[in-house]
Design a protein around this motif. Structure first.
Motif, PDB file in Angstrom:
ATOM      1  N   UNK A   1      74.392  48.666  27.876  1.00 58.02           N
ATOM      2  CA  UNK A   1      72.520  48.935  27.320  1.00 58.02           C
ATOM      3  C   UNK A   1      71.946  48.715  29.055  1.00 58.02           C
ATOM      4  N   UNK A   2      70.455  49.140  29.039  1.00 54.68           N
ATOM      5  CA  UNK A   2      69.782  48.965  30.404  1.00 54.68           C
ATOM      6  C   UNK A   2      69.334  47.388  29.908  1.00 54.68           C
ATOM      7  N   UNK A   3      68.878  47.280  28.747  1.00 55.27           N
ATOM      8  CA  UNK A   3      68.047  45.309  28.777  1.00 55.27           C
ATOM      9  C   UNK A   3      68.518  44.709  29.232  1.00 55.27           C
ATOM     10  N   UNK A   4      70.277  44.782  28.284  1.00 56.00           N
ATOM     11  CA  UNK A   4      71.318  43.908  28.696  1.00 56.00           C
ATOM     12  C   UNK A   4      71.459  43.684  30.275  1.00 56.00           C
ATOM     13  N   UNK A   5      71.450  45.152  30.970  1.00 55.44           N
ATOM     14  CA  UNK A   5      71.589  44.986  32.506  1.00 55.44           C
ATOM     15  C   UNK A   5      70.421  44.147  33.299  1.00 55.44           C
ATOM     16  N   UNK A   6      69.595  44.491  32.739  1.00 57.16           N
ATOM     17  CA  UNK A   6      68.070  43.828  34.104  1.00 57.16           C
ATOM     18  C   UNK A   6      67.770  42.603  33.417  1.00 57.16           C
TER      19      UNK A   6
END
Length: 118
Positions: free
Chosen positions: A1-6
């Motif tokens: 999940x991109x948002x969790x990573x960013x």
């Protein structure tokens, strides 16, 4: 999940900046890590069409790339970028973020302009 990573990337960046602020200094290597982290956030944000996050990552990268020392004003500029990134993520801002996003976008730019010669 991109948002969790960013979100994790921004939090890691915040921790690097906090450590530098607490120490009042950073090595050139630590500053390079801050710059590269900003560049990575910028690139990921561009991929996922988050222009405000891209803008703040790019601004922070350009400000810190090739920086070799810190002073309190530079730390303030760096913190302004990280704070802006956090706001974009917390408010789930897309596109230009509307009136709030446009106002938010001016803050780090003004800080850079004011302190870039120092």
């Amino acid at each position: 999940d991109y948002k969790a990573k960013v979100r994790k990337d921004v939090e890691d960046l915040r921790n690097m900046v906090r450590a530098a602020a607490a120490a009042g200094t950073a090595t050139p290597e630590e500053l390079k890590k801050i710059a590269m982290s900003a560049r990575e956030i910028k690139g990921e944000a561009a991929t996922f069409n988050l222009p405000l996050l891209t803008k703040f990552g790019d601004g922070l990268f350009n400000f810190t790339d090739n920086m070799t020392d810190l002073n309190p004003k530079r730390i303030a500029v760096i913190e302004a970028h990280v704070d802006a990134m956090s706001i974009v993520l917390a408010q789930n801002m897309h596109g230009d973020g509307g009136p709030i996003g446009m106002k938010l976008a001016r803050g780090p730019d003004l800080a850079i302009e004011k302190f870039k010669q120092e």
